[in-house]
Design a protein around this motif. Sequence first.
Motif, PDB file in Angstrom:
ATOM      1  N   LEU A   9       0.936   2.227  -7.322  1.00  0.00           N
ATOM      2  CA  LEU A   9       2.503   0.922  -7.647  1.00  0.00           C
ATOM      3  C   LEU A   9       3.026   2.649  -7.719  1.00  0.00           C
ATOM      4  CD1 LEU A   9       3.336  -0.544  -9.797  1.00  0.00           C
ATOM      5  CD2 LEU A   9       2.077   0.673 -11.639  1.00  0.00           C
ATOM      6  N   LEU A  10       2.237   3.789  -8.009  1.00  0.00           N
ATOM      7  CA  LEU A  10       3.368   5.277  -8.023  1.00  0.00           C
ATOM      8  C   LEU A  10       3.877   5.325  -6.414  1.00  0.00           C
ATOM      9  CD1 LEU A  10       0.557   7.282 -10.145  1.00  0.00           C
ATOM     10  CD2 LEU A  10       2.780   6.273 -11.189  1.00  0.00           C
ATOM     11  N   GLY A  11       3.242   4.705  -6.116  1.00  0.00           N
ATOM     12  CA  GLY A  11       4.392   5.600  -4.372  1.00  0.00           C
ATOM     13  C   GLY A  11       5.454   4.356  -4.513  1.00  0.00           C
ATOM     14  N   LEU A  12       5.050   3.208  -4.900  1.00  0.00           N
ATOM     15  CA  LEU A  12       6.178   3.075  -4.735  1.00  0.00           C
ATOM     16  C   LEU A  12       7.007   2.677  -4.982  1.00  0.00           C
ATOM     17  CD1 LEU A  12       4.254  -1.659  -4.597  1.00  0.00           C
ATOM     18  CD2 LEU A  12       5.914   0.000  -2.433  1.00  0.00           C
ATOM     19  N   THR A  13       7.358   2.768  -6.523  1.00  0.00           N
ATOM     20  CA  THR A  13       8.005   3.479  -8.019  1.00  0.00           C
ATOM     21  C   THR A  13       8.364   4.990  -7.471  1.00  0.00           C
ATOM     22  OG1 THR A  13       6.636   2.756  -9.792  1.00  0.00           O
ATOM     23  CG2 THR A  13       8.002   4.468  -9.734  1.00  0.00           C
ATOM     24  N   ALA A  14       8.184   5.652  -6.076  1.00  0.00           N
ATOM     25  CA  ALA A  14       8.894   6.886  -6.338  1.00  0.00           C
ATOM     26  C   ALA A  14       9.693   6.313  -5.122  1.00  0.00           C
ATOM     27  CB  ALA A  14       7.555   7.966  -5.730  1.00  0.00           C
ATOM     28  N   LEU A  15       8.939   5.555  -3.689  1.00  0.00           N
ATOM     29  CA  LEU A  15       9.734   5.155  -3.034  1.00  0.00           C
ATOM     30  C   LEU A  15      11.068   4.677  -3.489  1.00  0.00           C
ATOM     31  CD1 LEU A  15      10.350   5.007  -0.117  1.00  0.00           C
ATOM     32  CD2 LEU A  15       9.032   2.732  -0.164  1.00  0.00           C
ATOM     33  N   ALA A  16      11.340   3.602  -4.809  1.00  0.00           N
ATOM     34  CA  ALA A  16      11.664   2.672  -4.700  1.00  0.00           C
ATOM     35  C   ALA A  16      13.141   3.734  -6.004  1.00  0.00           C
ATOM     36  CB  ALA A  16      11.605   1.985  -5.992  1.00  0.00           C
ATOM     37  N   VAL A  17      12.729   4.108  -6.508  1.00  0.00           N
ATOM     38  CA  VAL A  17      13.493   6.340  -7.720  1.00  0.00           C
ATOM     39  C   VAL A  17      14.516   6.373  -6.128  1.00  0.00           C
ATOM     40  CG1 VAL A  17      13.240   7.482  -8.664  1.00  0.00           C
ATOM     41  CG2 VAL A  17      12.122   5.468  -9.192  1.00  0.00           C
ATOM     42  N   LEU A  18      13.239   6.855  -4.929  1.00  0.00           N
ATOM     43  CA  LEU A  18      14.042   7.495  -4.396  1.00  0.00           C
ATOM     44  C   LEU A  18      15.810   6.362  -3.225  1.00  0.00           C
ATOM     45  CD1 LEU A  18      14.535  10.592  -2.488  1.00  0.00           C
ATOM     46  CD2 LEU A  18      12.383   9.136  -0.480  1.00  0.00           C
ATOM     47  N   LEU A  19      15.748   5.954  -2.525  1.00  0.00           N
ATOM     48  CA  LEU A  19      16.374   5.079  -2.277  1.00  0.00           C
ATOM     49  C   LEU A  19      17.050   4.449  -3.118  1.00  0.00           C
ATOM     50  CD1 LEU A  19      13.609   2.254  -0.398  1.00  0.00           C
ATOM     51  CD2 LEU A  19      14.992   4.560   0.554  1.00  0.00           C
ATOM     52  N   LEU A  20      17.272   4.528  -4.923  1.00  0.00           N
ATOM     53  CA  LEU A  20      18.546   3.729  -5.463  1.00  0.00           C
ATOM     54  C   LEU A  20      19.130   4.877  -5.885  1.00  0.00           C
ATOM     55  CD1 LEU A  20      16.487   1.147  -7.648  1.00  0.00           C
ATOM     56  CD2 LEU A  20      18.284   0.627  -6.033  1.00  0.00           C
ATOM     57  N   LEU A  40      13.292  11.371 -13.075  1.00  0.00           N
ATOM     58  CA  LEU A  40      12.536  10.188 -12.975  1.00  0.00           C
ATOM     59  C   LEU A  40      11.360   9.703 -12.815  1.00  0.00           C
ATOM     60  CD1 LEU A  40      15.869   8.302 -11.890  1.00  0.00           C
ATOM     61  CD2 LEU A  40      15.323   8.277 -14.162  1.00  0.00           C
ATOM     62  N   LEU A  41      10.659  10.469 -11.700  1.00  0.00           N
ATOM     63  CA  LEU A  41       9.141  10.334 -11.333  1.00  0.00           C
ATOM     64  C   LEU A  41       9.049  11.198 -12.223  1.00  0.00           C
ATOM     65  CD1 LEU A  41       7.396   9.013  -9.489  1.00  0.00           C
ATOM     66  CD2 LEU A  41       7.849  11.477  -7.803  1.00  0.00           C
ATOM     67  N   GLY A  42       8.969  12.579 -12.824  1.00  0.00           N
ATOM     68  CA  GLY A  42       8.558  13.003 -13.676  1.00  0.00           C
ATOM     69  C   GLY A  42       8.253  12.336 -14.852  1.00  0.00           C
ATOM     70  N   VAL A  43       9.279  10.990 -14.931  1.00  0.00           N
ATOM     71  CA  VAL A  43       8.665  10.836 -16.560  1.00  0.00           C
ATOM     72  C   VAL A  43       7.736   9.765 -16.182  1.00  0.00           C
ATOM     73  CG1 VAL A  43       9.598   7.821 -17.891  1.00  0.00           C
ATOM     74  CG2 VAL A  43      11.354  10.793 -17.511  1.00  0.00           C
ATOM     75  N   ALA A  44       7.895   8.556 -14.944  1.00  0.00           N
ATOM     76  CA  ALA A  44       6.929   7.759 -14.839  1.00  0.00           C
ATOM     77  C   ALA A  44       5.210   8.781 -14.769  1.00  0.00           C
ATOM     78  CB  ALA A  44       6.923   6.936 -13.142  1.00  0.00           C
ATOM     79  N   LEU A  45       4.750   9.230 -14.296  1.00  0.00           N
ATOM     80  CA  LEU A  45       3.928  10.042 -13.737  1.00  0.00           C
ATOM     81  C   LEU A  45       3.196  10.594 -15.662  1.00  0.00           C
ATOM     82  CD1 LEU A  45       3.977  12.512 -10.654  1.00  0.00           C
ATOM     83  CD2 LEU A  45       2.204  10.518 -11.512  1.00  0.00           C
ATOM     84  N   GLY A  46       4.533  11.302 -16.432  1.00  0.00           N
ATOM     85  CA  GLY A  46       4.685  11.833 -17.425  1.00  0.00           C
ATOM     86  C   GLY A  46       3.681  10.235 -18.781  1.00  0.00           C
ATOM     87  N   PRO A  70      24.584  23.158  -8.295  1.00  0.00           N
ATOM     88  CA  PRO A  70      24.193  21.515  -8.722  1.00  0.00           C
ATOM     89  C   PRO A  70      23.010  20.604  -7.427  1.00  0.00           C
ATOM     90  CG  PRO A  70      26.506  21.942  -8.121  1.00  0.00           C
ATOM     91  CD  PRO A  70      25.989  22.982  -8.100  1.00  0.00           C
ATOM     92  N   HIS A  71      22.558  19.977  -7.729  1.00  0.00           N
ATOM     93  CA  HIS A  71      21.708  19.241  -7.202  1.00  0.00           C
ATOM     94  C   HIS A  71      21.966  17.888  -7.809  1.00  0.00           C
ATOM     95  CE1 HIS A  71      21.544  22.077  -4.234  1.00  0.00           C
ATOM     96  NE2 HIS A  71      20.555  23.318  -5.490  1.00  0.00           N
ATOM     97  N   PRO A  72      22.786  16.778  -7.590  1.00  0.00           N
ATOM     98  CA  PRO A  72      22.835  15.373  -8.050  1.00  0.00           C
ATOM     99  C   PRO A  72      21.776  15.288  -8.076  1.00  0.00           C
ATOM    100  CG  PRO A  72      24.865  16.141  -7.715  1.00  0.00           C
ATOM    101  CD  PRO A  72      23.719  17.133  -7.352  1.00  0.00           C
ATOM    102  N   ARG A  73      21.401  15.124  -6.704  1.00  0.00           N
ATOM    103  CA  ARG A  73      20.616  13.592  -6.329  1.00  0.00           C
ATOM    104  C   ARG A  73      19.017  14.145  -6.387  1.00  0.00           C
ATOM    105  NH1 ARG A  73      22.723  11.517  -0.450  1.00  0.00           N
ATOM    106  NH2 ARG A  73      24.004  10.875  -1.133  1.00  0.00           N
ATOM    107  N   ARG A  74      18.921  15.582  -6.725  1.00  0.00           N
ATOM    108  CA  ARG A  74      17.080  15.568  -6.216  1.00  0.00           C
ATOM    109  C   ARG A  74      17.266  16.386  -7.643  1.00  0.00           C
ATOM    110  NH1 ARG A  74      17.080  21.971  -4.311  1.00  0.00           N
ATOM    111  NH2 ARG A  74      17.884  20.224  -2.346  1.00  0.00           N
ATOM    112  N   THR A  75      17.730  16.065  -8.759  1.00  0.00           N
ATOM    113  CA  THR A  75      17.908  16.236 -10.244  1.00  0.00           C
ATOM    114  C   THR A  75      17.453  14.837 -10.698  1.00  0.00           C
ATOM    115  OG1 THR A  75      19.282  18.205 -10.691  1.00  0.00           O
ATOM    116  CG2 THR A  75      18.528  17.288 -12.831  1.00  0.00           C
TER     117      THR A  75
END
Length: 278
Positions: free
Chosen positions: A50-61, A223-229, A213-218
């Motif tokens: 679940l966390l892996g899919l969340t990370a992948l979806a967030v990265l693609l979007l 978002l992934l930090g929120v999911a893990l938090g 500035p690093h928009p995508r990285r930020t």
Amino acid sequence: MRNDIVLPGLALTGGVGGFLARRWQLASAYVPETGLFTRGAPATLVLMGLLGLTALAVLLLVCQRREGLEDFLPAFGSPDVGQMTVFAASWVLFLAAGGFGMQAGFRGLRLWRGNPELYQLSLPASQLLAGGLFVLAGFGVLSMGRMAYRGELNSVGCRLASFPALAGLVWLFATHLKHGTEPVLMKYGFVLFAALLLTLAHYYAAGFLFGKPHPRRTAFLALLGVALGVTSLADGPDLFTAAATAAFSLSALGLARALLGGPWPERMPPAEEEGQEK
């Protein structure tokens, strides 16, 4: 597609799903007698998948983010009252985390004084330092929210913007010290990596004020930090860790929401706003 709505919703959904899967894992796959997790348990596979899919979806979007975000105000500026409310609520949580951190530090300091051979001074010292920095970090988050809401920068707010990342770094160090002798990473890995990602997210957010500035990285780290938090809260952490996780997660959610949204309409000058009200 409204990435500023879909992506934060995806991160929260992944976090809630991770929270439930983590509770399932602790109830069914953890063996208290050995302090280990059952190898190949369904709950563990579901949680990691679940966390892996969340990370992948967030990265693609996140890769579809809008261009032209090379400064703080174009990236985070927003007249939305809801965004300012998120940062204000995060400020309250940062202050609470600071109080709990200092309380935990003084408690550990008393234990160390009573038995210095059994307890280490580094952990309570880091908790005390983190508690003080969390108070400053709260004002840093609030200042960033105000600058974004008002559409103008100020020198005090720019200086305070560095404190959330600094507080997160000390929090990460304190978390490592607290669990450093634990050989099973699965027991504390979620809170450790959540602290790491949320700290980096706030570091890169502050970078917009200093020409980095690093928009995508930020957005991805926030978002992934929120999911893990949210997932890490299933471990039943102490008050300091819970408040720190909630404060950083809420702030990161607000930053990601602003970074992925817009472009927002420019605010009218105060004189024009008063004229329309009349």
